[in-house]
Design a protein around this motif. Structure first.
Motif, PDB file in Angstrom:
ATOM      1  N   ALA A 102      33.843  35.706  34.794  1.00 26.17           N
ATOM      2  CA  ALA A 102      35.050  36.123  35.507  1.00 26.17           C
ATOM      3  C   ALA A 102      35.970  34.942  35.763  1.00 26.17           C
ATOM      4  CB  ALA A 102      34.667  36.801  36.828  1.00 26.17           C
ATOM      5  N   THR A 103      35.381  33.770  36.029  1.00 24.52           N
ATOM      6  CA  THR A 103      36.174  32.555  36.248  1.00 24.52           C
ATOM      7  C   THR A 103      36.944  32.182  34.981  1.00 24.52           C
ATOM      8  OG1 THR A 103      34.578  31.765  37.890  1.00 24.52           O
ATOM      9  CG2 THR A 103      36.061  30.125  36.930  1.00 24.52           C
ATOM     10  N   ILE A 104      36.305  32.305  33.838  1.00 25.32           N
ATOM     11  CA  ILE A 104      36.994  32.049  32.565  1.00 25.32           C
ATOM     12  C   ILE A 104      38.096  33.082  32.341  1.00 25.32           C
ATOM     13  CG2 ILE A 104      36.688  32.081  30.063  1.00 25.32           C
ATOM     14  CD1 ILE A 104      33.881  30.887  30.576  1.00 25.32           C
ATOM     15  N   ALA A 105      37.799  34.342  32.639  1.00 21.99           N
ATOM     16  CA  ALA A 105      38.802  35.397  32.461  1.00 21.99           C
ATOM     17  C   ALA A 105      40.023  35.155  33.334  1.00 21.99           C
ATOM     18  CB  ALA A 105      38.187  36.757  32.779  1.00 21.99           C
ATOM     19  N   ARG A 106      39.813  34.521  34.506  1.00 23.33           N
ATOM     20  CA  ARG A 106      40.928  34.208  35.421  1.00 23.33           C
ATOM     21  C   ARG A 106      41.523  32.830  35.132  1.00 23.33           C
ATOM     22  NH1 ARG A 106      37.315  36.823  39.454  1.00 23.33           N
ATOM     23  NH2 ARG A 106      36.378  34.762  39.749  1.00 23.33           N
TER      24      ARG A 106
END
Length: 259
Positions: A102-106
């Motif tokens: 999720a951190t990469i997606a954000r």
């Protein structure tokens, strides 16, 4: 007779798409164990995820103090290479990995996961936010590689489990993901009744740990997940965890969690 070995020259996008361990061995070696573990900590892997659930656990991201207390007193040359592919001294939970994806997606914004009540209010500890020093171009490259894992017919390690023969694709949803297969020690029971688990005890389960992590949609991420299946015999992360992830994405789309 000529033989072709390996993937040939690769950049990060192709290395992710083809799941090239050697590429990431070299990345880990160049970063070194201290810097690599600093990044793991920024992604929250060393902390309990933060849901507030009683059984949640921190991952293992070894510091030099940890090494002195538990292992050999210093990092060894191979530690960074193994940790760079999720093996060796590094341990995480599926919740850690879902949050990391999720951190990469954000694009590098870390938010600790929260449980949400039916009223929509958050439950558990206050949410932690960190803006990680990730360049936009680097985030784009990782996401492009993850998109190709699922959607590139030639070389995409999850393509056939999302688009292959006999598979019903998740229509209208651009999915990004990464397969993984972790070598796992066999599970034993105390069959010799000596009060401990040792090499002489009976093996009751053996095999690898299969992983699939991903997010969707590609350009407007709304959901991230991690699927892990323990002690698989064949098929690795793509074949065992990939189809489960595919159906979770389908259900989330059908139930309106993905707009």
């Amino acid at each position: 007779k000529k033989f072709q070995h390996g993937h040939g020259p690769l950049a990060v996008v192709e290395a992710l798409q083809r799941s090239c361990n050697v590429y990431f061995y070299f990345v880990g070696q160049r970063l070194g164990p201290r810097r690599l573990c600093e990044w793991f900590r920024m992604f929250g892997l060393a902390d309990p995820p933060g849901t507030g659930l009683l059984n949640e656990r921190a991952g293992t991201v070894p510091t030099e103090a940890w090494m002195q207390a538990h292992r050999r007193g210093a990092y060894q040359p191979g530690d960074a290479r193994f940790m760079a592919v999720g093996q060796g001294l590094l341990t995480v939970t599926p919740t850690h990995m879902a949050d990391a994806i999720a951190t990469i997606a954000r694009d590098g914004v870390f938010l600790s996961p929260q449980l949400v009540l039916e009223t929509g209010a958050g439950a558990g500890p206050e949410q932690v936010r960190r803006d990680l020093p990730i360049l936009p171009a680097h985030a784009r490259a990782v996401k492009e590689g993850m998109y190709r894992v699922v959607n590139e017919r030639v070389g995409g390690t999850a393509w056939k489990y999302f688009h292959g023969p006999g598979v019903t694709p998740v229509e209208g949803l651009d999915i990004c993901g990464k397969t993984g297969t972790a070598t796992t020690a066999p599970q034993r029971i105390d069959s010799n009744d000596n009060g401990r688990i040792d090499g002489g005890d009976e093996i009751v389960r053996s095999g690898d740990t299969a992983w699939f992590v991903g997010f969707a949609p590609r350009d407007n991420p709304q959901i991230a997940l991690a699927v892990t299946v323990e002690y698989v015999g064949e098929g690795g992360g793509g074949g065992n965890a990939g189809p489960i992830a595919r159906e979770i994405f389908r259900l989330c789309r059908d139930m309106g969690y993905i707009k």
